[in-house]
Design a protein around this motif. Structure first.
Motif, PDB file in Angstrom:
ATOM      1  N   CYS A  97       0.858  -1.193   0.000  1.00  0.00           N
ATOM      2  CA  CYS A  97       0.000   0.000   0.000  1.00  0.00           C
ATOM      3  C   CYS A  97       0.890   1.237   0.000  1.00  0.00           C
ATOM      4  CB  CYS A  97      -0.899  -0.012   1.234  1.00  0.00           C
ATOM      5  SG  CYS A  97      -1.989   1.425   1.309  1.00  0.00           S
TER       6      CYS A  97
ATOM      7  N   HIS B 285       3.111   5.105   6.044  1.00  0.00           N
ATOM      8  CA  HIS B 285       3.472   3.821   6.650  1.00  0.00           C
ATOM      9  C   HIS B 285       3.911   2.814   5.567  1.00  0.00           C
ATOM     10  CE1 HIS B 285       2.420   4.680  10.751  1.00  0.00           C
ATOM     11  NE2 HIS B 285       1.161   4.930  10.478  1.00  0.00           N
ATOM     12  N   ARG B 286       3.380   2.972   4.371  1.00  0.00           N
ATOM     13  CA  ARG B 286       3.703   2.099   3.231  1.00  0.00           C
ATOM     14  C   ARG B 286       3.699   0.632   3.661  1.00  0.00           C
ATOM     15  NH1 ARG B 286       5.362   4.881  -1.416  1.00  0.00           N
ATOM     16  NH2 ARG B 286       5.720   7.095  -1.041  1.00  0.00           N
ATOM     17  N   CYS B 287       2.563   0.192   4.214  1.00  0.00           N
ATOM     18  CA  CYS B 287       2.465  -1.182   4.724  1.00  0.00           C
ATOM     19  C   CYS B 287       2.648  -2.208   3.609  1.00  0.00           C
ATOM     20  CB  CYS B 287       1.094  -1.419   5.353  1.00  0.00           C
ATOM     21  SG  CYS B 287       0.709  -0.365   6.737  1.00  0.00           S
TER      22      CYS B 287
ATOM     23  N   ARG C  27      -7.805  -1.478   5.533  1.00  0.00           N
ATOM     24  CA  ARG C  27      -7.407  -1.957   4.206  1.00  0.00           C
ATOM     25  C   ARG C  27      -6.844  -3.361   4.392  1.00  0.00           C
ATOM     26  NH1 ARG C  27      -7.197   2.219   0.478  1.00  0.00           N
ATOM     27  NH2 ARG C  27      -5.332   1.646  -0.703  1.00  0.00           N
TER      28      ARG C  27
ATOM     29  N   ILE D  82      -7.395   7.509   4.843  1.00  0.00           N
ATOM     30  CA  ILE D  82      -7.690   6.081   4.854  1.00  0.00           C
ATOM     31  C   ILE D  82      -9.111   5.775   4.363  1.00  0.00           C
ATOM     32  CG2 ILE D  82      -5.948   5.554   6.596  1.00  0.00           C
ATOM     33  CD1 ILE D  82      -8.964   5.189   8.179  1.00  0.00           C
TER      34      ILE D  82
HETATM   35  S1  SF4 Z   1      -3.343   3.520   4.357  1.00  0.00           S
HETATM   36 FE1  SF4 Z   1      -3.397   1.860   5.879  1.00  0.00          FE
HETATM   37  S2  SF4 Z   1      -2.653   0.058   4.807  1.00  0.00           S
HETATM   38 FE2  SF4 Z   1      -2.077   1.833   3.569  1.00  0.00          FE
HETATM   39  S3  SF4 Z   1      -0.005   2.344   4.193  1.00  0.00           S
HETATM   40 FE3  SF4 Z   1      -1.382   3.590   5.455  1.00  0.00          FE
HETATM   41  S4  SF4 Z   1      -1.768   2.402   7.322  1.00  0.00           S
HETATM   42 FE4  SF4 Z   1      -0.876   1.010   5.804  1.00  0.00          FE
END
Ligand code: SF4
Length: 333
Positions: free
Chosen positions: A13, A18-20, A33, A131
């Motif tokens: 993402c 945070h670029r999870c 998500r 988000i």
């Molecule tokens: S939007 Fe949510 S899933 Fe996407 S990078 Fe940010 S915290 Fe992570």
């Protein structure tokens, strides 16, 4: 939106900083998500928890359509974990319990409700709008087609990709600059400072989005003279003196109750620091009756907009200028 498939059915993402990198079956830090069999899904698109007209001053946006109403929507979830969150019931509950509340309200219904209630804009607010970007984007484009503006009230953790993605339909943003230390962001918000600074600078220099910033003053946490000077200097040099800075009074809440409300003297000191740094528009928030809620001409000091709480009592700005000295007053009037 704003993700791609990665090796081993993972989802990368890049909506926020945070670029999870999310394994199959798991959710990102925001909890809204989820990677299901290698595809990243937004779980909150049809879960609207709040939809009400609000004064635009409540966002706060003071130099953007003053005196107008903004139809304010939110879904659950957040990518921060602020211990002092004002809206923790809707921002943090889903993170703690995994349970969603909210109802399916379509972008068409939201835009219609905004028009019918006399709003000039739609605000994506209360929780972090980044988000729920899919809903904000669909709503925002439709709102624009119907002559409404769009505003974000945000923690500023978007990636540049996300800002570019929204730049066509997003008209204004208030970014929380919660402090000027990495330690504060890491300890109290479970995030980092630098991406927020990057967002502020990027929006100010590279987009047409009107920018205001807000700092909630927590006693003994982010209110030292040295830290506030560095924060104000950053705003002046990296964003510019014309973008308003709101300094907001803190009241104990959520997990952060072992503190007193911000003393009025700290707020006043922060106000002076902002002005001395060269910021043209500094405001105090959550201080009923304060004169520093008003807009003054930065050049001659004339009172331009008088506010009482969230209400605009008078607005003398004409053609974006001060009627007394003719100075240009920055904003979207
Ligand atoms: S939007 Fe949510 S899933 Fe996407 S990078 Fe940010 S915290 Fe992570």
């Amino acid at each position: 939106m704003l993700w791609e498939q990665a090796q081993g059915k993972k989802a990368q993402c890049f909506l926020c900083a945070h670029r999870c990198l999310i394994p199959d079956g798991k959710a990102g830090i925001c909890a809204v998500r989820r990677n299901i069999a290698g595809v990243l899904y937004s779980l909150n698109y049809d879960k609207v928890v709040s939809a009400n007209p609000d004064p635009i001053e409540k966002k706060p946006l003071f130099h953007f359509q003053p005196g107008s109403k903004s139809f304010s929507i939110a879904t659950m979830g957040c990518n921060f974990r602020c211990e002092f969150c004002q809206n923790w019931q809707i921002s943090q509950a889903v993170v703690e319990t995994g349970e969603f509340a909210g109802e399916a309200i379509s972008p068409e219904q939201i835009v219609n409700a905004a028009i019918q209630s006399g709003c000039k804009s739609i605000a994506y607010t209360y929780t972090e709008p980044t988000i729920f970007m899919e809903l904000a984007s669909d709503c925002g484009k439709l709102a624009k087609q119907n002559g409404l503006k769009n505003v974000f009230v945000s923690n500023g953790y978007q990636t540049k990709e996300a800002i570019d993605f929204a730049a066509d339909w997003l008209d204004a943003i208030n970014v929380d600059l919660k402090a000027f230390s990495e330690d504060y962001y890491r300890r109290l918000c479970k995030a980092k400072l630098q991406p927020v600074l990057d967002t502020i600078e990027y929006i100010a220099k590279n987009t047409n989005i009107w920018l205001e910033t807000t700092t909630l003053l927590l006693p003994d946490e982010n209110d030292s003279e040295e830290e506030l000077k560095r924060l104000a200097d950053f705003l002046v040099t990296k964003a510019g003196p014309d973008f308003p800075w709101h300094i907001s009074r803190f009241y104990p809440q959520y997990k952060y109750t072992d503190s007193v409300p911000t003393p009025p003297a700290s707020l006043q000191r922060a106000y002076e620091i902002g002005k001395q740094a060269g910021l043209r528009y500094v405001y105090l928030g959550n201080v009923p009756g304060s004169k520093q809620e008003n807009t003054f001409c930065y050049k001659c000091g004339h009172t331009l907009i008088e506010r009482i709480g969230y209400n605009v009592a008078s607005n003398k700005i004409k053609n974006s200028t001060c009627p007394d000295c003719g100075a240009q007053i920055a904003g979207r009037w």
